[in-house]
Write an enzyme that holds these catalytic residues in place. Sequence first.
Site, PDB file in Angstrom:
ATOM      1  NE  ARG A 129       0.997   8.438  -3.831  1.00  0.00           N
ATOM      2  CZ  ARG A 129       0.357   9.466  -3.270  1.00  0.00           C
ATOM      3  NH1 ARG A 129      -0.434  10.208  -4.001  1.00  0.00           N
ATOM      4  NH2 ARG A 129       0.512   9.742  -1.997  1.00  0.00           N
ATOM      5  CE  LYS A 185       3.327  -7.269  -5.098  1.00  0.00           C
ATOM      6  NZ  LYS A 185       1.871  -7.147  -4.896  1.00  0.00           N
TER       7      LYS A 185
END
Length: 337
Positions: free
Chosen positions: A176, A130
């Site tokens: 996570r 990202k």
Amino acid sequence: MNTDFLKDKTITITGGTGSFGSTLLHFLNDSNIKKIKIVSRDETKQDILRKKFPSDKVEFFIGDIKDRDSLFGSFENSDYVFHAAALKYVPSCEFFPFEAVKTNIIGSNNVLEVARLVDVKKVVMLSTDKAVHPINAMGMSKAMMEKLTFTYGLNHKSTVKTIYNVTRYGNVMGSRGSVIPLFINLLLNDKELTVTDMNMTRFMMSLQDSVNLVLYALQNGTQGELFVQKSPSATIECLIGALELLFNKKAKIKNIGFRHSEKLHETLLSSEESTRASSHDDYFRVEPDLRDLNYSNNNATKSSSSLEFNSSNTKILNVDELAQLLKNQDFMQEYLK
């Protein structure tokens, strides 16, 4: 991966109670490494990890990368630092962007500085796809972390002994923040899977892949280099199909449209970076751009027309391939019992 080069070495892992730190600790706990220092601000996770790895090799430090002074104790006498501490959830960073600035930018700069001041040999900073063409606060803050890292050693040539590298990841399965455990729990409980676009693609990496990439960068990196794994990808439609196959259960799907600052495809190497990339087995290695502000004094660089490496032009897995890949992941075993 052979870890003999870590013999009698001491390493520090920031954010060490997270998915990456826990996996690296498990991988290295039986090696001939001298000491592993875990730094995080979550005392509960530290207590859980301490009980899981009751070893004299492992030492725990309460510290926060936003507080530079709290890092000295864990960095001193360390040969290597792995910087995994970060705000990683896109929605969290989108709604609280200055928290992303404080942790991912200022906190990361603290890591770079303290490593230099105590003469750590090498630092590997963990980043994300990202950060390439960023459109959300998380990606922007990680992109700035990368810029700080690429230039830090070059800007402190006369005083720095530390080598700084960056590794970029796509979706790490089972970590996570990964959508896969969420989808599994929704599927098994007959709840709707919330989907933005079935054609969306994401890179697929295992937790062990993430460890292998960092260790490869640690062993091979020179100042200011970037390392990326040649990861395959899958569409969301393929991921759901693979889960349906593994659990023999039909998914209920609810299309909610794109969330804040979400991309259809992710990119691990920009076209400009691709011009400086070399291919090494399972990885791309990107040399730093060593030009200074006096561009007229530099030789011309290569064309920036090389193809970027993104999740739509890498190998795209089919349902059977992704199902087999998922089946081999440790985190899946508790679901598949």
